[in-house]
Design a protein around this motif. Structure first.
Motif, PDB file in Angstrom:
ATOM      1  N   ASP A  39       0.804  -1.231   0.000  1.00  0.00           N
ATOM      2  CA  ASP A  39       0.000   0.000   0.000  1.00  0.00           C
ATOM      3  C   ASP A  39       0.833   1.276   0.000  1.00  0.00           C
ATOM      4  OD1 ASP A  39       0.884   0.017   2.609  1.00  0.00           O
ATOM      5  OD2 ASP A  39      -1.113   0.084   3.502  1.00  0.00           O
ATOM      6  N   THR A  40       2.163   1.130  -0.069  1.00  0.00           N
ATOM      7  CA  THR A  40       3.011   2.325  -0.183  1.00  0.00           C
ATOM      8  C   THR A  40       3.485   2.540  -1.621  1.00  0.00           C
ATOM      9  OG1 THR A  40       5.089   1.162   0.291  1.00  0.00           O
ATOM     10  CG2 THR A  40       3.834   1.993   2.188  1.00  0.00           C
ATOM     11  N   GLU A  43       3.209   3.226  -5.541  1.00  0.00           N
ATOM     12  CA  GLU A  43       2.299   3.968  -6.412  1.00  0.00           C
ATOM     13  C   GLU A  43       2.318   3.394  -7.821  1.00  0.00           C
ATOM     14  OE1 GLU A  43       2.392   8.191  -6.430  1.00  0.00           O
ATOM     15  OE2 GLU A  43       2.988   8.306  -4.326  1.00  0.00           O
ATOM     16  N   THR A  73       1.884   4.742 -11.581  1.00  0.00           N
ATOM     17  CA  THR A  73       1.885   6.026 -12.292  1.00  0.00           C
ATOM     18  C   THR A  73       0.895   5.988 -13.460  1.00  0.00           C
ATOM     19  OG1 THR A  73       3.596   5.395 -13.885  1.00  0.00           O
ATOM     20  CG2 THR A  73       4.345   6.284 -11.747  1.00  0.00           C
ATOM     21  N   ARG A 118      -6.682   5.802  -9.602  1.00  0.00           N
ATOM     22  CA  ARG A 118      -5.454   5.589  -8.833  1.00  0.00           C
ATOM     23  C   ARG A 118      -5.750   5.810  -7.350  1.00  0.00           C
ATOM     24  NH1 ARG A 118      -1.427   9.597 -10.379  1.00  0.00           N
ATOM     25  NH2 ARG A 118       0.027   8.384  -9.158  1.00  0.00           N
ATOM     26  N   ARG A 119      -5.061   5.023  -6.509  1.00  0.00           N
ATOM     27  CA  ARG A 119      -5.272   5.134  -5.062  1.00  0.00           C
ATOM     28  C   ARG A 119      -5.163   6.599  -4.650  1.00  0.00           C
ATOM     29  NH1 ARG A 119      -1.647   1.668  -3.195  1.00  0.00           N
ATOM     30  NH2 ARG A 119      -0.069   3.268  -2.958  1.00  0.00           N
ATOM     31  N   GLY A 120      -6.157   7.051  -3.908  1.00  0.00           N
ATOM     32  CA  GLY A 120      -6.183   8.424  -3.428  1.00  0.00           C
ATOM     33  C   GLY A 120      -7.088   9.325  -4.238  1.00  0.00           C
ATOM     34  N   ASP A 121      -7.511   8.885  -5.439  1.00  0.00           N
ATOM     35  CA  ASP A 121      -8.411   9.749  -6.199  1.00  0.00           C
ATOM     36  C   ASP A 121      -9.861   9.287  -6.060  1.00  0.00           C
ATOM     37  OD1 ASP A 121      -9.018   7.827  -8.251  1.00  0.00           O
ATOM     38  OD2 ASP A 121      -7.535   8.634  -9.624  1.00  0.00           O
ATOM     39  N   GLY A 155      -2.540  -0.046  -6.055  1.00  0.00           N
ATOM     40  CA  GLY A 155      -2.142   1.266  -6.574  1.00  0.00           C
ATOM     41  C   GLY A 155      -3.185   1.838  -7.509  1.00  0.00           C
ATOM     42  N   ALA A 156      -3.961   0.945  -8.136  1.00  0.00           N
ATOM     43  CA  ALA A 156      -5.022   1.367  -9.049  1.00  0.00           C
ATOM     44  C   ALA A 156      -6.133   0.326  -9.044  1.00  0.00           C
ATOM     45  CB  ALA A 156      -4.478   1.536 -10.465  1.00  0.00           C
ATOM     46  N   GLY A 190      -1.227  -3.444  -8.734  1.00  0.00           N
ATOM     47  CA  GLY A 190      -0.316  -2.903  -7.735  1.00  0.00           C
ATOM     48  C   GLY A 190       1.031  -3.573  -7.765  1.00  0.00           C
TER      49      GLY A 190
END
Length: 196
Positions: A26-27, A29, A31, A60-63, A85-86, A156
């Motif tokens: 989970d760390t 990313e 792209t 993507r993770r976080g969006d 990551g996605a 990921g």
């Protein structure tokens, strides 16, 4: 953790190394350039009459798109896929201006295989999931009637099995991969007569 296919003949490395881990880092990313390569691979898959029935929702993770896709997954898949990551949803277009698209599901499957093999080539992993709410995807993303959400995909970087927490899940992640023997898979002469 590598789990190469135990095959009766040499396989291309991309095929031998492809598997569907749930333990993701989970760390790490993913792209947009990496996602572009995966989706280009999917775009160049063969399809009946070049109808190209595959479409993808991509987050993507976080969006916001990632979070909305995650919300459509079953609780069991959410328990591990949040580390991806996605997240993507593969959607098949079933009709175009010429009418029904023959073999749309097959075309989407070919695109999906290209996508996951490109992930392997790029040092990533991809896990395809049937455990999601297709109707929720349809509502959440205004998917038109002529398009059908078929599978969610977590992409990921592989993590350690221990991130899964539950002992049973960790054991499952470590288990060797298995497939039917080739003799139960390929026939000749008549159904059930092993070709190999």
């Amino acid at each position: 953790m590598r789990k190469p296919a135990d095959s009766s003949a040499p396989l291309a490395d991309l095929i031998a190394q492809r598997w569907s881990p749930r333990a993701l880092d989970d760390t790490a990313e993913i792209t947009w350039d990496q996602l572009r390569a995966l989706l280009e691979a999917a775009r160049w898959a063969p399809s009946f009459g070049n109808t190209q029935p595959a479409r993808y929702l991509v987050g993507r993770r976080g969006d916001d798109t990632f979070d909305r896709i995650l919300g459509t997954l079953t609780p069991r898949n959410q328990s591990w896929a949040h580390r991806a990551g996605a997240l993507l949803v593969a959607i098949m277009v079933t009709r175009n201006e010429k009418g029904e698209i023959p073999y749309a599901e097959y075309g989407l499957g070919l695109a999906g295989q290209n996508l996951v093999l490109q992930a392997v080539a790029d040092g990533l992993v991809a896990h395809q999931m049937a455990g999601f709410d297709a109707d929720a995807v349809r509502r959440e993303f205004a998917v038109p009637e002529e398009a059908t959400p078929r599978v969610a995909i977590a992409v990921g970087t592989q993590g350690t099995p221990e991130v899964l927490g539950e002992e049973r899940a960790v054991e499952r992640e470590r288990m060797p991969r298995r497939r039917l023997p080739l003799g139960e898979f390929a026939y000749t002469g008549t159904w059930g007569q092993a070709a190999f």
